[in-house]
Design a protein around this motif. Structure first.
Motif, PDB file in Angstrom:
ATOM      1  N   MET A   1      71.699 -92.872 -23.885  1.00  0.00           N
ATOM      2  CA  MET A   1      73.033 -93.045 -23.315  1.00  0.00           C
ATOM      3  C   MET A   1      73.992 -93.548 -24.395  1.00  0.00           C
ATOM      4  N   SER A   2      75.188 -92.975 -24.449  1.00  0.00           N
ATOM      5  CA  SER A   2      76.168 -93.376 -25.449  1.00  0.00           C
ATOM      6  C   SER A   2      76.716 -94.760 -25.118  1.00  0.00           C
ATOM      7  N   VAL A   3      77.339 -95.380 -26.117  1.00  0.00           N
ATOM      8  CA  VAL A   3      77.963 -96.682 -25.904  1.00  0.00           C
ATOM      9  C   VAL A   3      79.055 -96.571 -24.850  1.00  0.00           C
ATOM     10  N   LYS A   4      79.841 -95.506 -24.912  1.00  0.00           N
ATOM     11  CA  LYS A   4      80.939 -95.353 -23.950  1.00  0.00           C
ATOM     12  C   LYS A   4      80.420 -95.141 -22.528  1.00  0.00           C
ATOM     13  N   GLN A   5      79.333 -94.408 -22.380  1.00  0.00           N
ATOM     14  CA  GLN A   5      78.755 -94.213 -21.053  1.00  0.00           C
ATOM     15  C   GLN A   5      78.233 -95.522 -20.490  1.00  0.00           C
ATOM     16  N   ALA A   6      77.506 -96.262 -21.315  1.00  0.00           N
ATOM     17  CA  ALA A   6      76.968 -97.552 -20.879  1.00  0.00           C
ATOM     18  C   ALA A   6      78.105 -98.514 -20.542  1.00  0.00           C
ATOM     19  N   SER A   7      79.157 -98.477 -21.342  1.00  0.00           N
ATOM     20  CA  SER A   7      80.300 -99.362 -21.110  1.00  0.00           C
ATOM     21  C   SER A   7      81.023 -98.987 -19.820  1.00  0.00           C
ATOM     22  N   ALA A   8      81.165 -97.687 -19.570  1.00  0.00           N
ATOM     23  CA  ALA A   8      81.842 -97.240 -18.351  1.00  0.00           C
ATOM     24  C   ALA A   8      81.067 -97.664 -17.108  1.00  0.00           C
ATOM     25  N   GLU A   9      79.751 -97.592 -17.183  1.00  0.00           N
ATOM     26  CA  GLU A   9      78.926 -98.020 -16.056  1.00  0.00           C
ATOM     27  C   GLU A   9      79.073 -99.517 -15.812  1.00  0.00           C
ATOM     28  N   TYR A  10      79.083-100.285 -16.901  1.00  0.00           N
ATOM     29  CA  TYR A  10      79.215-101.740 -16.745  1.00  0.00           C
ATOM     30  C   TYR A  10      80.612-102.093 -16.236  1.00  0.00           C
ATOM     31  N   LYS A  11      81.618-101.378 -16.714  1.00  0.00           N
ATOM     32  CA  LYS A  11      82.991-101.617 -16.236  1.00  0.00           C
ATOM     33  C   LYS A  11      83.073-101.405 -14.735  1.00  0.00           C
ATOM     34  N   ALA A  12      82.450-100.346 -14.241  1.00  0.00           N
ATOM     35  CA  ALA A  12      82.483-100.064 -12.807  1.00  0.00           C
ATOM     36  C   ALA A  12      81.843-101.202 -12.011  1.00  0.00           C
ATOM     37  N   THR A  13      80.766-101.753 -12.554  1.00  0.00           N
ATOM     38  CA  THR A  13      80.091-102.877 -11.894  1.00  0.00           C
ATOM     39  C   THR A  13      80.996-104.104 -11.847  1.00  0.00           C
ATOM     40  N   VAL A  14      81.648-104.396 -12.968  1.00  0.00           N
ATOM     41  CA  VAL A  14      82.555-105.545 -13.035  1.00  0.00           C
ATOM     42  C   VAL A  14      83.728-105.361 -12.081  1.00  0.00           C
TER      43      VAL A  14
ATOM     44  N   ILE B   1      85.968 -99.730 -22.660  1.00  0.00           N
ATOM     45  CA  ILE B   1      85.428 -98.389 -22.932  1.00  0.00           C
ATOM     46  C   ILE B   1      86.020 -97.750 -24.179  1.00  0.00           C
ATOM     47  N   GLY B   2      86.865 -98.477 -24.898  1.00  0.00           N
ATOM     48  CA  GLY B   2      87.502 -97.894 -26.085  1.00  0.00           C
ATOM     49  C   GLY B   2      86.749 -98.188 -27.366  1.00  0.00           C
ATOM     50  N   ARG B   3      85.455 -97.991 -27.352  1.00  0.00           N
ATOM     51  CA  ARG B   3      84.623 -98.334 -28.511  1.00  0.00           C
ATOM     52  C   ARG B   3      84.269 -97.098 -29.341  1.00  0.00           C
ATOM     53  N   ALA B   4      84.051 -97.320 -30.621  1.00  0.00           N
ATOM     54  CA  ALA B   4      83.580 -96.233 -31.485  1.00  0.00           C
ATOM     55  C   ALA B   4      82.119 -95.944 -31.181  1.00  0.00           C
ATOM     56  N   GLU B   5      81.750 -94.690 -31.207  1.00  0.00           N
ATOM     57  CA  GLU B   5      80.349 -94.324 -31.039  1.00  0.00           C
ATOM     58  C   GLU B   5      79.631 -94.453 -32.386  1.00  0.00           C
ATOM     59  N   PRO B   6      78.439 -95.004 -32.386  1.00  0.00           N
ATOM     60  CA  PRO B   6      77.677 -95.095 -33.639  1.00  0.00           C
ATOM     61  C   PRO B   6      77.528 -93.757 -34.354  1.00  0.00           C
ATOM     62  N   ASP B   7      77.403 -92.673 -33.597  1.00  0.00           N
ATOM     63  CA  ASP B   7      77.277 -91.344 -34.211  1.00  0.00           C
ATOM     64  C   ASP B   7      78.521 -90.992 -35.034  1.00  0.00           C
ATOM     65  N   GLU B   8      79.684 -91.449 -34.567  1.00  0.00           N
ATOM     66  CA  GLU B   8      80.917 -91.204 -35.306  1.00  0.00           C
ATOM     67  C   GLU B   8      80.896 -91.944 -36.649  1.00  0.00           C
ATOM     68  N   VAL B   9      80.364 -93.146 -36.608  1.00  0.00           N
ATOM     69  CA  VAL B   9      80.262 -93.955 -37.832  1.00  0.00           C
ATOM     70  C   VAL B   9      79.330 -93.276 -38.832  1.00  0.00           C
ATOM     71  N   VAL B  10      78.186 -92.821 -38.336  1.00  0.00           N
ATOM     72  CA  VAL B  10      77.205 -92.147 -39.197  1.00  0.00           C
ATOM     73  C   VAL B  10      77.814 -90.879 -39.794  1.00  0.00           C
ATOM     74  N   ALA B  11      78.556 -90.128 -38.979  1.00  0.00           N
ATOM     75  CA  ALA B  11      79.194 -88.901 -39.462  1.00  0.00           C
ATOM     76  C   ALA B  11      80.211 -89.221 -40.555  1.00  0.00           C
ATOM     77  N   ALA B  12      80.958 -90.314 -40.396  1.00  0.00           N
ATOM     78  CA  ALA B  12      81.946 -90.707 -41.403  1.00  0.00           C
ATOM     79  C   ALA B  12      81.257 -91.055 -42.716  1.00  0.00           C
TER      80      ALA B  12
END
Length: 216
Positions: free
Chosen positions: A1-14, A200-211
């Motif tokens: 699961m991506s960071v943004k997906q996990a964050s969106a799920e947690y946001k919904a819970t909050v 939910i406005g976080r960078a994905e680790p994959d984006e960092v690796v690609a950079a």
């Protein structure tokens, strides 16, 4: 699961748990966005300011020394009390082998006192340095500092029992907007992700690796 997906799920819970009170949090984010507090944030092509900060265990870490070995990834986070920050830090930890395979060093920076850096390290099983930026001195040089609104300050203390003044060792109630930077060996920023939406406005680790891969 991506960071943004996990964050969106947690946001919904909050959001479900807090109900209408969630608007206090959302409103503060919008106030920061409207204030222009981060309009001067450093961006791609600009030089990163040099700095030396203590890690969670008291060791001094210098950006200049790290750049002498290879590119550097910097993740500015609000504090170990922030569940969304912890999701991002864990995502970066998972990506750490790929980051290091590209010759880069990963560091995380928050304004919390070093003992909270130890908590963050142990909580998320981090194997990269967590640095303490007292008074947001370095974050301010990157142009990503904002002040938490009075309503949210009170809400955080009364509902979440979280007083960032105690955690940070000073009472400005300022925090860094979560931001991720990739800096090349010449000290130039080549990847920037700065977003007021700390949920939910976080960078994905994959984006960092690609950079990092694009530097090769």
């Amino acid at each position: 699961m991506s960071v943004k997906q996990a964050s969106a799920e947690y946001k919904a819970t909050v959001q479900e748990k807090l109900g209408e009170k969630f608007n206090i949090i959302a409103g503060d984010m919008e106030n920061v966005r409207a204030s222009g507090a981060i309009d001067g944030a450093l961006m791609n092509g600009q030089s990163a300011p040099d700095f030396t900060l203590p890690d969670a265990f008291g060791k001094q870490v210098s950006l200049k020394a790290l750049l002498a070995k290879g590119p550097v990834v910097i993740s500015f986070y609000r504090g170990e009390w922030c569940p969304f920050c912890n999701l991002e830090l864990r995502g970066l930890q998972e990506a750490l082998p790929n980051i290091e395979a590209l010759g880069a060093t990963l560091i995380a920076i928050s304004p919390e006192k070093p003992d909270h850096g130890i908590v963050a390290t142990e909580k998320s099983k981090l194997t990269f340095p967590v640095l303490s930026d007292f008074g947001n001195a370095v974050a301010r040089q990157f142009g990503i500092v904002f002040q938490v609104g009075n309503e949210l300050q009170a809400f955080s203390k009364n509902v979440f029992k979280n007083d960032i003044a105690l955690r940070n060792g000073e009472d400005s109630y300022e925090l860094p907007v979560p931001a991720t930077y990739v800096i090349d060996t010449a000290g130039v920023i080549c990847f920037t992700h700065v977003d007021v939406d700390y949920m939910i406005g976080r960078a994905e680790p994959d984006e960092v690796v690609a950079a990092l891969a694009s530097l090769k």
